[in-house]
Scaffold this motif. Structure first.
Motif, PDB file in Angstrom:
ATOM      1  N   PHE A  63       6.919  40.050  23.585  1.00 11.15           N
ATOM      2  CA  PHE A  63       7.222  38.793  24.271  1.00 11.15           C
ATOM      3  C   PHE A  63       7.616  37.728  23.261  1.00 11.15           C
ATOM      4  N   VAL A  64       8.695  37.022  23.557  1.00 11.38           N
ATOM      5  CA  VAL A  64       9.030  35.800  22.830  1.00 11.38           C
ATOM      6  C   VAL A  64       9.218  34.716  23.878  1.00 11.38           C
ATOM      7  N   LEU A  65       8.433  33.648  23.751  1.00 11.98           N
ATOM      8  CA  LEU A  65       8.371  32.597  24.766  1.00 11.98           C
ATOM      9  C   LEU A  65       8.653  31.244  24.125  1.00 11.98           C
ATOM     10  N   THR A  66       9.322  30.368  24.872  1.00 14.03           N
ATOM     11  CA  THR A  66       9.502  29.000  24.403  1.00 14.03           C
ATOM     12  C   THR A  66       8.829  28.043  25.378  1.00 14.03           C
ATOM     13  N   SER A  67       8.385  26.914  24.839  1.00 13.60           N
ATOM     14  CA  SER A  67       7.654  25.965  25.675  1.00 13.60           C
ATOM     15  C   SER A  67       7.681  24.577  25.054  1.00 13.60           C
ATOM     16  N   LEU A  68       7.471  23.574  25.906  1.00 18.47           N
ATOM     17  CA  LEU A  68       7.214  22.231  25.401  1.00 18.47           C
ATOM     18  C   LEU A  68       5.849  22.221  24.722  1.00 18.47           C
ATOM     19  N   PRO A  69       5.632  21.385  23.729  1.00 19.57           N
ATOM     20  CA  PRO A  69       4.370  21.426  22.979  1.00 19.57           C
ATOM     21  C   PRO A  69       3.163  20.952  23.759  1.00 19.57           C
ATOM     22  N   THR A  70       3.368  20.220  24.862  1.00 16.70           N
ATOM     23  CA  THR A  70       2.238  19.658  25.613  1.00 16.70           C
ATOM     24  C   THR A  70       1.755  20.578  26.721  1.00 16.70           C
ATOM     25  N   ALA A  71       2.378  21.751  26.878  1.00 17.43           N
ATOM     26  CA  ALA A  71       2.001  22.650  27.980  1.00 17.43           C
ATOM     27  C   ALA A  71       0.592  23.194  27.762  1.00 17.43           C
ATOM     28  N   ASP A  72      -0.095  23.443  28.884  1.00 16.81           N
ATOM     29  CA  ASP A  72      -1.446  23.974  28.859  1.00 16.81           C
ATOM     30  C   ASP A  72      -1.444  25.310  29.578  1.00 16.81           C
ATOM     31  N   TYR A  73      -1.894  26.359  28.888  1.00 19.35           N
ATOM     32  CA  TYR A  73      -1.883  27.689  29.481  1.00 19.35           C
ATOM     33  C   TYR A  73      -3.312  28.181  29.662  1.00 19.35           C
ATOM     34  N   ASP A  74      -3.717  28.285  30.911  1.00 25.47           N
ATOM     35  CA  ASP A  74      -5.061  28.774  31.202  1.00 25.47           C
ATOM     36  C   ASP A  74      -5.084  30.275  31.395  1.00 25.47           C
ATOM     37  N   THR A  75      -3.939  30.882  31.711  1.00 26.01           N
ATOM     38  CA  THR A  75      -3.937  32.303  32.089  1.00 26.01           C
ATOM     39  C   THR A  75      -3.362  33.213  31.025  1.00 26.01           C
ATOM     40  N   ILE A  76      -2.612  32.656  30.063  1.00 24.55           N
ATOM     41  CA  ILE A  76      -1.968  33.525  29.059  1.00 24.55           C
ATOM     42  C   ILE A  76      -2.832  33.624  27.811  1.00 24.55           C
TER      43      ILE A  76
END
Length: 199
Positions: free
Chosen positions: A186-199
């Motif tokens: 997996f290669v994923l991109t995201s904004l820095p402020t995102a919150d991931y509870d499930t990953i």
């Protein structure tokens, strides 16, 4: 007399210098060689997507299947909407390689992604207890299908803007990662402020 100046070099679209450094591209290559999933964060326009696209051009297409999709905030509350393109790509790969799937897998996936496996089925909204039970079965069958496909070639999943993916979609990503399949990256991109509870 004015001396003509040479035209300026064209700017690379959506790519800030910090995201174009060769060391970042090398980090991606190293992570891929070790099959270590990677999450790239940065502000809008930092060059995250451009960096990944550059990396993906190096992936050998004969031995690897690249599955790519972009997540949109407008689809944040639409279960698995970000997976539509991925499931379509998986279906096409399965048909091209003539991989045989259990009919129960095809039927359950086609309930949520119509035409999967050539099956026309009615969509099931995930709003009641019955649909919640179906959602668990759907995830299990998608995992089985992906595992079967990964036995034939290496899979690279690329989700751009995963911060805009719905919770059910993120849970599916997490479930695939937890498989620890050596043929899945997996290669994923995201904004820095995102919150991931499930990953």
């Amino acid at each position: 007399e004015t001396v003509p100046q040479p035209p300026a070099e064209p700017a690379v679209p959506n790519a800030a210098p910090e995201m174009l450094r060769s060391d970042l591209l090398n980090q991606l290559r190293t992570a891929y060689a070790a099959m270590q999933n990677i999450l790239i964060t940065g502000e809008h326009g930092a060059g995250k997507s451009y960096l990944v696209r550059q990396f993906l051009t190096e992936i050998p297409q004969d031995t690897t299947l690249v599955l790519a999709a972009t997540c949109f905030l407008a689809e944040k509350n639409m279960p698995l909407q970000s997976w539509n393109d991925i499931i379509f790509q998986i279906d096409s790969a399965i048909q091209m390689q003539q991989i045989s799937l259990q009919q129960s897998f095809i039927n359950s996936v086609a309930q949520f992604f119509p035409t999967f496996g050539g099956v026309m089925a009615e969509d099931i909204p995930l709003t009641d207890d019955r649909s919640k039970a179906f959602a668990g079965l759907l995830q299990e069958h998608i995992l089985r299908i992906i595992t079967q496909l990964a036995a034939t070639k290496r899979l690279v999943f690329y989700f751009d803007n995963i911060n805009a993916m719905d919770a059910m979609g993120q849970e599916l990503v997490s479930s695939i990662i937890r498989l620890r399949n050596p043929n899945i990256f997996f290669v994923l991109t995201s904004l820095p402020t995102a919150d991931y509870d499930t990953i």
